[in-house]
Motif scaffolding. Structure first.
Motif, PDB file in Angstrom:
ATOM      1  N   SER A 174       0.838  -1.194   0.000  1.00 23.74           N
ATOM      2  CA  SER A 174       0.000   0.000   0.000  1.00 23.74           C
ATOM      3  C   SER A 174       0.874   1.246   0.000  1.00 23.74           C
ATOM      4  CB  SER A 174      -0.988   0.056   1.170  1.00 23.74           C
ATOM      5  OG  SER A 174      -0.433   0.700   2.297  1.00 23.74           O
ATOM      6  N   PRO A 175       0.368   2.360  -0.554  1.00 21.16           N
ATOM      7  CA  PRO A 175       1.176   3.581  -0.664  1.00 21.16           C
ATOM      8  C   PRO A 175       1.648   4.135   0.675  1.00 21.16           C
ATOM      9  CG  PRO A 175      -0.726   3.698  -2.112  1.00 21.16           C
ATOM     10  CD  PRO A 175      -0.925   2.484  -1.254  1.00 21.16           C
ATOM     11  N   SER A 176       0.981   3.784   1.778  1.00 24.65           N
ATOM     12  CA  SER A 176       1.373   4.324   3.079  1.00 24.65           C
ATOM     13  C   SER A 176       2.769   3.906   3.497  1.00 24.65           C
ATOM     14  CB  SER A 176       0.371   3.887   4.154  1.00 24.65           C
ATOM     15  OG  SER A 176      -0.903   4.449   3.924  1.00 24.65           O
ATOM     16  N   SER A 177       3.311   2.858   2.903  1.00 23.45           N
ATOM     17  CA  SER A 177       4.655   2.400   3.260  1.00 23.45           C
ATOM     18  C   SER A 177       5.745   3.304   2.718  1.00 23.45           C
ATOM     19  CB  SER A 177       4.884   0.976   2.732  1.00 23.45           C
ATOM     20  OG  SER A 177       5.009   0.996   1.316  1.00 23.45           O
ATOM     21  N   GLY A 178       5.482   3.984   1.591  1.00 22.12           N
ATOM     22  CA  GLY A 178       6.535   4.733   0.918  1.00 22.12           C
ATOM     23  C   GLY A 178       7.620   3.843   0.346  1.00 22.12           C
ATOM     24  N   GLN A 179       7.344   2.529   0.230  1.00 23.47           N
ATOM     25  CA  GLN A 179       8.371   1.574  -0.155  1.00 23.47           C
ATOM     26  C   GLN A 179       7.983   0.684  -1.335  1.00 23.47           C
ATOM     27  OE1 GLN A 179      11.532   0.323   0.760  1.00 23.47           O
ATOM     28  NE2 GLN A 179      11.897   2.270   1.762  1.00 23.47           N
ATOM     29  N   GLY A 180       6.791   0.861  -1.888  1.00 23.76           N
ATOM     30  CA  GLY A 180       6.334  -0.066  -2.922  1.00 23.76           C
ATOM     31  C   GLY A 180       7.272  -0.184  -4.095  1.00 23.76           C
ATOM     32  N   VAL A 181       7.668   0.943  -4.677  1.00 20.05           N
ATOM     33  CA  VAL A 181       8.569   0.924  -5.830  1.00 20.05           C
ATOM     34  C   VAL A 181       9.958   0.450  -5.425  1.00 20.05           C
ATOM     35  CG1 VAL A 181       9.793   2.427  -7.443  1.00 20.05           C
ATOM     36  CG2 VAL A 181       7.332   2.657  -7.158  1.00 20.05           C
ATOM     37  N   SER A 182      10.418   0.867  -4.261  1.00 17.53           N
ATOM     38  CA  SER A 182      11.780   0.533  -3.833  1.00 17.53           C
ATOM     39  C   SER A 182      11.945  -0.960  -3.595  1.00 17.53           C
ATOM     40  CB  SER A 182      12.146   1.319  -2.568  1.00 17.53           C
ATOM     41  OG  SER A 182      12.180   2.706  -2.845  1.00 17.53           O
ATOM     42  N   ILE A 183      10.976  -1.602  -2.930  1.00 20.90           N
ATOM     43  CA  ILE A 183      11.134  -3.041  -2.697  1.00 20.90           C
ATOM     44  C   ILE A 183      10.868  -3.838  -3.965  1.00 20.90           C
ATOM     45  CG2 ILE A 183      10.751  -2.895  -0.226  1.00 20.90           C
ATOM     46  CD1 ILE A 183       7.908  -3.921  -0.653  1.00 20.90           C
ATOM     47  N   THR A 184      10.108  -3.269  -4.895  1.00 22.43           N
ATOM     48  CA  THR A 184       9.967  -3.914  -6.202  1.00 22.43           C
ATOM     49  C   THR A 184      11.317  -3.987  -6.906  1.00 22.43           C
ATOM     50  OG1 THR A 184       7.641  -3.383  -6.559  1.00 22.43           O
ATOM     51  CG2 THR A 184       9.023  -3.568  -8.519  1.00 22.43           C
TER      52      THR A 184
END
Length: 394
Positions: A294-304
């Motif tokens: 979810s966008p609340s993590s601020g990490q979606g693209v980075s962990i992808t």
């Protein structure tokens, strides 16, 4: 492994293709839509660990030049009073806030530069498996065969259901995502400072732009699903009325929303429950298909990006698919599970009722001084690095 089919041409697909090409694998990316994703999508943040992962495929400088740096994050109450702030971690680059379409173009061009082929208008419907290959079957009746197939097809992954027909799909987190632009906020601190405010009825984020405007987003509590298409059927004036009611009395949300324009409506925010099976036979998942926090993590693209690079390293270094896929999951699952759990806690806090939000606001200063230092929150996430030259299993 000599050849790979990558299903999905958004963000996960191109970065996976670039990583596989670095590992010496011939790659074709198949995108369901008829054309490239230029100009598609809103804004996102790439954290330092994401920049590190993009550097591993040779796109670090290009991604690091996109958008604007976000060096400081400030947490506020609904009156606009600062609760705490942090400046990131020493020795790491600043996070970058950018347009998704700009990131897509850099990654697409890097994958093609490394020799990946990209084919549009190919929607996967099934696969045919044999002992030594896998064949993708597309909706138009065409097929493609390779040594392995990578599902980089997002939170509603077709490949995930082919690996495990009982695999979970995304679920709403109890929040809507809406953003846009508004008038300047005095004393905002410059475009590199991002502000987050727990309002009386909804959560509000905002930051300055180099042009002097204020970019903002709001997370409105909302039960149930709402697709982007459904959200965009609602007239803009209706959304503005609802936003202004939700943030009445919140500073500076009230004044920003009074002059809001160019709304970007994404609908219900979603999270992917734990996926039991990331791989089967010659198929494997990467990015939101396996772990969507979810966008609340601020990490979606980075962990992808991290997962794409680690998958390529495992395929490069280990002698067969079962061992490569198992090592990949062992490297990634504990980390992504932790980030997803953190995002779930954040979502619950944002979506809490008025009493719970009031208690949270009262306790935040105490918790900040005792628990929530930047190092404790981000140290083992943002500071994560990937050594491409290190051999997996060595």
């Amino acid at each position: 492994m000599r050849t790979a089919l990558v299903i999905g041409g958004g963000i996960a697909g191109p970065v996976t293709a670039a990583a596989l090409r670095r590992a010496g694998v011939a790659v074709t990316v198949f995108e369901a839509h008829a054309e490239a994703a230029d100009g598609v999508g809103g804004m996102l943040m790439v954290a330092p660990n994401g920049l590190d992962a993009f550097a591993a495929v040779g796109a670090g400088q290009q991604v690091g030049a996109l958008g604007q740096p976000t060096t400081t994050m400030v947490m506020e109450d609904f009156r606009g009073r600062r609760v705490f702030a942090f400046d990131g971690l020493p020795g790491l680059p600043a996070s970058r806030t950018m347009w998704r379409s700009d990131l897509y173009r850099v990654l697409h061009d890097r994958a093609v530069e490394l020799g990946a082929e990209v084919v549009y208008g190919k929607r996967l419907v099934s696969v045919r498996e044999s002992p030594d290959s896998i064949t993708a079957v597309f909706a138009d009746g065409t097929t493609a065969t390779a040594d392995l197939l990578v599902g980089a097809d997002g939170i509603r992954s077709t490949v995930r259901t082919l690996i495990d027909p009982s695999a979970p799909g995304p679920s709403p987190v109890g929040l809507l995502g809406i953003g846009g632009w508004g008038p300047p906020v005095p004393g905002i601190g410059g475009p590199e400072v991002m502000h987050f405010a727990q309002g009386k009825r909804a959560f509000f984020g905002y930051w300055g732009t180099p042009g002097g405007d204020t970019a903002w987003f709001s997370n409105l509590p909302h039960q149930g699903a709402m697709s982007t298409a459904q959200a965009r059927e609602v007239p803009t004036e209706d959304w503005l009325r609802r936003l202004r009611e939700a943030h009445a009395g919140d500073h500076p949300a009230e004044s920003v929303l009074a002059g809001a324009r160019d709304l970007q409506v994404t609908g219900a925010l979603e999270i992917l429950p734990s996926v039991r099976h990331w791989h089967r036979a010659r198929m494997v998942l990467v990015g939101d298909a396996a772990h969507a926090p979810s966008p609340s993590s601020g990490q979606g693209v980075s962990i992808t990006a991290e997962s794409a690079v680690q998958l390529a390293r495992c395929l490069r270094d280990l002698p067969d698919l079962p061992r490569a896929f198992a090592a990949y999951e062992d490297l990634r699952r504990p980390r992504t599970d932790k980030i997803i759990a953190g995002a779930r806690r954040t979502n619950n806090s944002k979506a809490a009722g008025p009493v719970a939000r009031a208690v949270s606001r009262a306790l935040t200063p105490l918790l900040t001084r005792t628990l929530f230092t930047p190092e404790r929150i981000f140290g083992d996430i943002h500071a994560h690095t990937i050594n491409w030259d290190e051999r997996v299993g060595a």
